[in-house]
Design a protein around this motif. Structure first.
Motif, PDB file in Angstrom:
ATOM      1  N   ASN A   1     -50.394 -21.719 -22.539  1.00  0.00           N
ATOM      2  CA  ASN A   1     -51.689 -20.924 -22.177  1.00  0.00           C
ATOM      3  C   ASN A   1     -52.662 -21.397 -23.218  1.00  0.00           C
ATOM      4  O   ASN A   1     -52.673 -21.502 -24.222  1.00  0.00           O
TER       5      ASN A   1
ATOM      6  N   ASN B   1     -55.756 -20.032 -15.704  1.00  0.00           N
ATOM      7  CA  ASN B   1     -54.982 -20.988 -15.140  1.00  0.00           C
ATOM      8  C   ASN B   1     -53.393 -20.968 -15.661  1.00  0.00           C
ATOM      9  O   ASN B   1     -52.557 -21.934 -15.751  1.00  0.00           O
ATOM     10  N   ALA B   2     -52.769 -19.717 -16.480  1.00  0.00           N
ATOM     11  CA  ALA B   2     -51.717 -19.560 -16.954  1.00  0.00           C
ATOM     12  C   ALA B   2     -50.639 -19.839 -15.971  1.00  0.00           C
ATOM     13  O   ALA B   2     -50.672 -19.421 -14.730  1.00  0.00           O
ATOM     14  N   PRO B   3     -49.599 -20.722 -16.473  1.00  0.00           N
ATOM     15  CA  PRO B   3     -48.728 -20.954 -15.235  1.00  0.00           C
ATOM     16  C   PRO B   3     -47.899 -19.657 -14.927  1.00  0.00           C
ATOM     17  O   PRO B   3     -47.163 -19.857 -14.034  1.00  0.00           O
ATOM     18  N   ALA B   4     -47.671 -18.530 -15.659  1.00  0.00           N
ATOM     19  CA  ALA B   4     -46.922 -17.479 -15.197  1.00  0.00           C
ATOM     20  C   ALA B   4     -47.670 -16.368 -15.159  1.00  0.00           C
ATOM     21  O   ALA B   4     -48.824 -16.086 -15.865  1.00  0.00           O
ATOM     22  N   GLU B   5     -47.510 -15.684 -13.972  1.00  0.00           N
ATOM     23  CA  GLU B   5     -48.319 -14.464 -13.697  1.00  0.00           C
ATOM     24  C   GLU B   5     -48.463 -13.213 -14.806  1.00  0.00           C
ATOM     25  O   GLU B   5     -49.354 -12.580 -14.898  1.00  0.00           O
TER      26      GLU B   5
ATOM     27  N   LYS C   1     -38.528 -26.281 -19.932  1.00  0.00           N
ATOM     28  CA  LYS C   1     -39.766 -25.780 -20.854  1.00  0.00           C
ATOM     29  C   LYS C   1     -39.289 -25.722 -22.075  1.00  0.00           C
ATOM     30  O   LYS C   1     -40.175 -26.069 -22.967  1.00  0.00           O
TER      31      LYS C   1
ATOM     32  N   ARG D   1     -47.069 -26.504 -21.433  1.00  0.00           N
ATOM     33  CA  ARG D   1     -47.189 -25.631 -20.437  1.00  0.00           C
ATOM     34  C   ARG D   1     -48.015 -24.354 -21.160  1.00  0.00           C
ATOM     35  O   ARG D   1     -47.894 -23.095 -20.937  1.00  0.00           O
TER      36      ARG D   1
END
Ligand code: GLC
Length: 471
Positions: free
Chosen positions: A426, A35-39, A361, A424
């Protein structure tokens, strides 16, 4: 999970984060969080891989580190050509990813800041690469790797880039904002401390690794000269303790003249001393300030730059002691519930608006802007042990150990005291786990920390004011 020893759990995460390329282990991903916000968290970041690599080295698993060093060196062939300019050959990528194609083949895709959020320049990568190469050679004894022609060329190119003359008037290295672990806009353009500590160690690593041949004579000389200049400059201008703060407080301004003839060479206005620092700095404490430039001292405390300075011998013994006094006296601010606060204090209000560009952020006391990062634990423990403070090292370790495992290795924590898991953040962040493994290892076997060779060879200090150096 709850009954598992946190160190075993950390090892399990490390194993699961190993990535392979054409059948060989070559690195570790940043986070195993679906579910990490950034790929890009499924990429291998050079700086994040360093603590993984140190664990592998201490476990005698040299192959993956060797593969990584090779691969990152060769990735430079992928440097993008932007219209109108090309990157210098010394530049190394921030991260890379293994792409698996439908036909079963694999390829690599590197990021030189051409894809990264905000297009930040990965200046720290080439320095970490050199520091890791030195650690690899020291621990494995495999000098032949660094002696290979392609490695020697790589080292030369990094040095040529870092020692290149530009517009600079200081011996420190000039970089844009977000060029290191803090890879977003945070008002750290110019001469941020973290880059200077890494630069010093990178120079030291190059000096050890570059072969002692006539063709390298001039370069070796330049490296040593720059190390000395950098060392002296950081000691004079970055170091802040009560005595220095008093001097700055009473500085005369608008002084004209050469180095050594004026006290306030950077023309710092005493009015720029922030009120928090005056009461916050303990009588017996000190630290290196975050950044310096014309008319500018960034008084913020940045943990990584300071702790690396201790590890790499950029501070004197006395300064290292004072830094640890500061940590002890301001433990709640700098460590809080989860070590280690990345920078102190957070920027708020107008400062946040202007210097982060209103980055949500990096809201006050979150993420880079005053968040707490478990990934910094190994550097703290290493520095505290180097400074002779087993008690502080152990205290930080014990504070992090159980909670990190139970909360599944968050990337960072929020709040003044770091009580909340980062908004946010990970989970399953590799370097949160590897930092704990290293902290545990260093506490149990301090000699292993020394074996990594982070310190700068004594000959440098002995010949500090000296003549021609002999290797
Ligand atoms: C964030 C951090 C950076 C790290 C990356 C991967 O961008 O700021 O330092 O390398 O995540 O974990």
């Amino acid at each position: 999970m709850s009954n598992e020893n946190p160190i075993s759990a950390a090892h399990r995460l490390l194993e699961a984060s190993i990535i392979h390329y054409r059948g060989e282990p070559v690195g570790t991903i940043a986070a195993r969080d679906p579910n990490a916000p950034a790929e890009n968290y499924e990429e291998c970041f050079v700086r994040d891989f360093v603590p993984s690599a140190l664990v592998f080295l201490l476990d005698g698993r040299y192959e993956i580190v060797r593969n990584f060093l090779h691969l990152v060196l060769n990735l430079r062939s992928q440097q993008p050509e932007e219209a109108g300019h090309v990157l210098a050959p010394g530049v190394m990528p921030a991260s890379f990813k293994v792409i698996r194609h439908d036909d079963g083949s694999e390829s690599l895709r590197a990021d030189f800041g051409d894809r990264a959020i905000g297009r930040v320049a990965p200046v720290d990568s080439m320095m970490w690469w050199l520091i890791l190469l030195k650690a690899y050679v020291n621990v494995s004894g495999d000098c032949a790797l660094a002696d290979k022609a392609e490695f020697q060329r790589g080292i030369r190119q990094i040095m040529e880039l870092c020692l290149r003359d530009g517009w600079e008037v200081f011996p420190t290295l000039l970089v844009p904002d977000g060029a290191c672990m803090i890879d977003r806009r945070m008002g750290i353009y110019g001469h941020p401390l973290e880059i200077q500590s890494l630069f010093f160690a990178a120079l030291g690593a190059a000096r050890q690794l570059i072969t002692d041949t006539p063709e390298h004579f001039a370069l070796r000389r330049r490296i040593l000269d720059r190390m000395r200049a950098l060392y002296n400059y950081v000691r004079i201008y970055y170091w802040l303790d009560l005595e220095r703060l008093n001097e700055i407080h009473r500085f005369r301004t608008e002084e004209l003249g050469y180095e050594g003839t004026v006290a306030n060479a950077l023309n710092i206005y005493p009015e720029s001393i922030p009120s928090w620092v005056v009461e916050w700095l303990p009588d017996d404490g000190g630290y290196l300030v975050g950044n310096l430039g014309p008319g500018r001292i960034d008084f913020r405390f940045f943990a990584l730059g300071n702790l690396l300075a201790v590890l790499f011998d950029l501070t004197t013994e006395e300064e290292s002691e004072q830094l640890m006094n500061l940590f002890a006296a301001r433990w709640d601010d700098l460590m809080g519930n989860m070590p280690v606060k990345i920078c102190y204090p957070a920027m708020e209000g107008h400062e946040w608006l202007l210097l982060t560009g209103s980055d949500p952020k990096n809201a006050p006391w979150s993420y880079h802007n005053g968040g707490n990062w478990p990934a910094l634990l190994w550097v703290f423990v290493g520095a505290a042990l180097e400074a002779g403070h087993f008690d502080l090292a152990e205290r930080a370790f014990l504070q992090a150990r159980d909670r990190l495992a139970i909360e599944c290795w968050p990337e960072y924590y929020d709040g003044r005291g770091g009580r909340l898991i980062g908004r946010r953040a990970n989970h399953h962040q590799s370097w949160s786990a590897t930092a704990l493994i290293l902290a545990d290892r260093f506490l149990r076997e301090p000699d292993r920390l020394r074996s990594l060779g982070f310190f700068t060879e004594l000959s440098f200090h002995h010949h500090e004011h000296g003549q021609e150096e002999k290797r």
